[in-house]
Design an enzyme around this catalytic site. Sequence first.
Site, short mmCIF file in Angstrom:
data_model
loop_
_atom_site.label_atom_id
_atom_site.label_comp_id
_atom_site.label_asym_id
_atom_site.label_seq_id
_atom_site.Cartn_x
_atom_site.Cartn_y
_atom_site.Cartn_z
N ARG A 83 19.41 -7.63 28.76
CA ARG A 83 18.38 -8.18 27.97
C ARG A 83 17.74 -9.38 28.90
O ARG A 83 16.44 -9.80 28.19
CB ARG A 83 18.90 -9.07 26.68
CG ARG A 83 19.62 -7.97 25.78
CD ARG A 83 19.65 -8.64 24.38
NE ARG A 83 19.97 -10.06 24.19
CZ ARG A 83 19.63 -10.60 23.22
NH1 ARG A 83 18.51 -10.15 22.36
NH2 ARG A 83 20.07 -11.87 23.07
N ASP A 84 17.74 -9.62 30.19
CA ASP A 84 17.35 -10.61 30.92
C ASP A 84 17.19 -10.13 32.17
O ASP A 84 17.27 -11.14 33.22
CB ASP A 84 17.59 -12.13 30.74
CG ASP A 84 16.82 -13.28 30.92
OD1 ASP A 84 15.29 -12.94 30.85
OD2 ASP A 84 17.03 -14.31 31.36
N LEU A 85 16.89 -9.10 32.64
CA LEU A 85 16.83 -8.37 34.05
C LEU A 85 15.72 -8.87 34.64
O LEU A 85 14.54 -8.63 34.21
CB LEU A 85 17.20 -7.08 34.04
CG LEU A 85 17.42 -6.40 35.41
CD1 LEU A 85 18.56 -6.82 35.77
CD2 LEU A 85 17.17 -4.91 35.22
#
Length: 304
Positions: free
Chosen positions: A157-159
Amino acid sequence: MPTEDFHKRDTKPVGNIPEQYEKLPEPPIPEKIGPYTIERLIDKGGMSYLYLSQDPATHIPLVIKVLSPRFVKNREVTERFLNEAKIIGLADHPNIVKLFGSGEWEGGLFIAMEYIEGISLRKWLDQSVPSLKKGVELILEIAYALVHLHTHHVIHRDLKPENIIVTQDNHIKVIDFGIAQVLNDRAIDSMNKRFIGTPIFISPEQRDDPQKVSYPSDIYSLGIVAYEILLGKISQGNIYLNLMPKGVRGILSKALSKNPQDRYHDVVDFIGDLSLYLHSQEIEKDKRQDKVAKLLEDLTKSKV
């Protein structure tokens, strides 16, 4: 409607957090955190401190991540912190940071992780111009990490480049699972209803409804990161596929489809297409345009 500078905003914290959350005071250095003897402070983030330690048995260097005392009574933040430890514990892959332990101590909560010698992909791109071949190899390593996570039903979700470390021997480690979630994990749904993430790297569906994230959402983020690696610099949200080598434009176009139904549904398929390109005649044609980057890469290696 998002403002024009929407894509420049950073990851948002969760919970009822003071606006000045990024200004953490310099903490005293504890002698021990759990079973780990502390050597020094490495860094301080928005809601946590990072200390250098060693594994008591093996003497392997470790990073001890400690939740700031300011947030130990914040239920949502502590749940996030504990969730991060759980998710790292699910993973066992050479391209993902390794968990050594977690728990409580007199100062609150801690996570013990492997110490990675390297720099963030963002800083690496500021300093390096990867050759086309090396860029594709790095993208594949990030994709391998995603395959492992998705196999365990985890969505990062936060690559983004800040959450990817390039090691001293030029390999990849994916880090920072602070807003990751196990698919269909209802325990943290209340936190997932609000927008969190880094706008430039998140998929349209995650931006519109954080509860709609699934594996293709991570693949969209991977597409942005891949674009920046092949571009050789941070894009600031400006995506022009005609700047990419011809052989990867179709792959990136599919990964970056606004409609998740048109995107790769499984990162394995992305890996398959990119691997075929890596070993094809197409990359040989594209590499002819890549001589300057290859020369710079070789010069960098010669100085090490």
